[in-house]
Write an enzyme that holds these catalytic residues in place. Sequence first.
Site, PDB file in Angstrom:
ATOM      1  CE  LYS A 207      -2.075  -0.563   3.703  1.00 37.01           C
ATOM      2  NZ  LYS A 207      -1.678  -1.908   4.118  1.00 37.01           N
TER       3      LYS A 207
ATOM      4  NE  ARG B 244      -4.634  -0.624   9.324  1.00 36.94           N
ATOM      5  CZ  ARG B 244      -3.499  -0.190   9.057  1.00 36.94           C
ATOM      6  NH1 ARG B 244      -3.221   1.087   8.848  1.00 36.94           N
ATOM      7  NH2 ARG B 244      -2.303  -1.132   8.633  1.00 36.94           N
TER       8      ARG B 244
ATOM      9  NE  ARG C 278       7.209  -3.330   6.170  1.00 39.20           N
ATOM     10  CZ  ARG C 278       5.938  -2.876   6.096  1.00 39.20           C
ATOM     11  NH1 ARG C 278       5.231  -2.399   5.097  1.00 39.20           N
ATOM     12  NH2 ARG C 278       5.077  -3.231   7.322  1.00 39.20           N
TER      13      ARG C 278
ATOM     14  NE  ARG D 126       6.306  -0.844   9.822  1.00 42.14           N
ATOM     15  CZ  ARG D 126       5.070  -0.533   9.201  1.00 42.14           C
ATOM     16  NH1 ARG D 126       5.299   0.050   7.912  1.00 42.14           N
ATOM     17  NH2 ARG D 126       4.275  -1.342   9.672  1.00 42.14           N
TER      18      ARG D 126
ATOM     19  NE  ARG E  27       1.888  -4.514  11.303  1.00 43.13           N
ATOM     20  CZ  ARG E  27       2.754  -4.677  10.316  1.00 43.13           C
ATOM     21  NH1 ARG E  27       4.094  -5.323  10.701  1.00 43.13           N
ATOM     22  NH2 ARG E  27       2.816  -3.902   9.188  1.00 43.13           N
TER      23      ARG E  27
HETATM   24  P1  AMP Z   1       0.793   0.713   8.628  1.00 43.36           P
HETATM   25  O1  AMP Z   1       1.928   1.616   8.333  1.00 43.36           O
HETATM   26  O2  AMP Z   1      -0.552   1.150   7.638  1.00 43.36           O
HETATM   27  O3  AMP Z   1       0.979  -0.943   8.519  1.00 43.36           O
HETATM   28  O4  AMP Z   1       0.308   0.906   9.860  1.00 43.36           O
HETATM   29  C1  AMP Z   1       1.384   0.654  11.467  1.00 43.36           C
HETATM   30  C2  AMP Z   1       0.280   0.828  12.534  1.00 43.36           C
HETATM   31  O5  AMP Z   1       0.116   1.942  12.784  1.00 43.36           O
HETATM   32  C3  AMP Z   1      -0.645  -0.441  12.571  1.00 43.36           C
HETATM   33  O6  AMP Z   1      -0.336  -1.582  12.789  1.00 43.36           O
HETATM   34  C4  AMP Z   1      -1.588   0.188  13.682  1.00 43.36           C
HETATM   35  O7  AMP Z   1      -1.189  -0.109  15.075  1.00 43.36           O
HETATM   36  C5  AMP Z   1      -1.378   1.767  13.316  1.00 43.36           C
HETATM   37  N1  AMP Z   1      -2.332   2.207  12.576  1.00 43.36           N
HETATM   38  C6  AMP Z   1      -2.267   2.561  11.091  1.00 43.36           C
HETATM   39  N2  AMP Z   1      -3.395   3.229  10.697  1.00 43.36           N
HETATM   40  C7  AMP Z   1      -4.426   3.059  11.661  1.00 43.36           C
HETATM   41  C8  AMP Z   1      -5.813   2.972  11.422  1.00 43.36           C
HETATM   42  N3  AMP Z   1      -6.638   3.376  10.521  1.00 43.36           N
HETATM   43  N4  AMP Z   1      -6.453   2.484  12.769  1.00 43.36           N
HETATM   44  C9  AMP Z   1      -5.941   2.171  13.911  1.00 43.36           C
HETATM   45  N5  AMP Z   1      -4.500   2.013  13.839  1.00 43.36           N
HETATM   46  C10 AMP Z   1      -4.044   2.318  12.824  1.00 43.36           C
END
Ligand code: AMP
Length: 191
Positions: free
Chosen positions: A13, A88, A127, A133, A144
């Site tokens: 994404k 989400r 990654r 990360r 996740r």
């Molecule tokens: P991502 O980089 O999109 O994988 O997001 C990393 C982490 O940020 C996720 O595993 C959540 O802990 C938090 N996060 C990102 N977007 C959201 C969202 N829309 N709602 C809740 N937590 C989020």
Amino acid sequence: MRLILMGPPGAGKGTQAIRIAERLGVPAISTGDIFRANVATGTPLGIAARTYMDAGEYVPDEITDSMVRDRLADADCRGGFLLDGYPRTLQQVKELDATLGNLGVDLDGVLILAVDTRSLVQRLRQRATVEGRTDDTEAVIRRRQEVYEEQTAPLASEYDARGLLVEVDGTGSIDRVTDRIHAVLALLSRT
Ligand code: AMP
């Protein structure tokens, strides 16, 4: 255009969002990136979000929703935006509906990147070695994926019912996936 990019962790994404947004001339808004930036600088938002992120859980809706509401009110979002990683949860869908309603705008489409689970885990492991990360460890990667299946996958049927969902094959090279997305966007912009 006002778009959402969905897909499980590791679907690509973030990479694709930057490319699409650049092509469309709209900001790519990644909630994960905003959280990470806040964690890095130790803001109250970052401190609140960190425990959830490190455990592979979602940050509570109230925190996430108000952050996105503020961001979408910024002037650079007036001509469109691409949301990466938001909404989400079904509650976030409702909140986004309300925010867009207040702004007097509609979504043009919801793109979902489809990638099989084996490739996802492989990509995330890779990654982890490249980006380091803190949420790319084996156990958190698994959590996740579970959280995505439980809380986010149901959003696809919601947006499909609204006639907004387009599935894009997210396997293969980054360029091939970008080409597929651009083809979809060309069709969307004609409708
Ligand atoms: P991502 O980089 O999109 O994988 O997001 C990393 C982490 O940020 C996720 O595993 C959540 O802990 C938090 N996060 C990102 N977007 C959201 C969202 N829309 N709602 C809740 N937590 C989020």
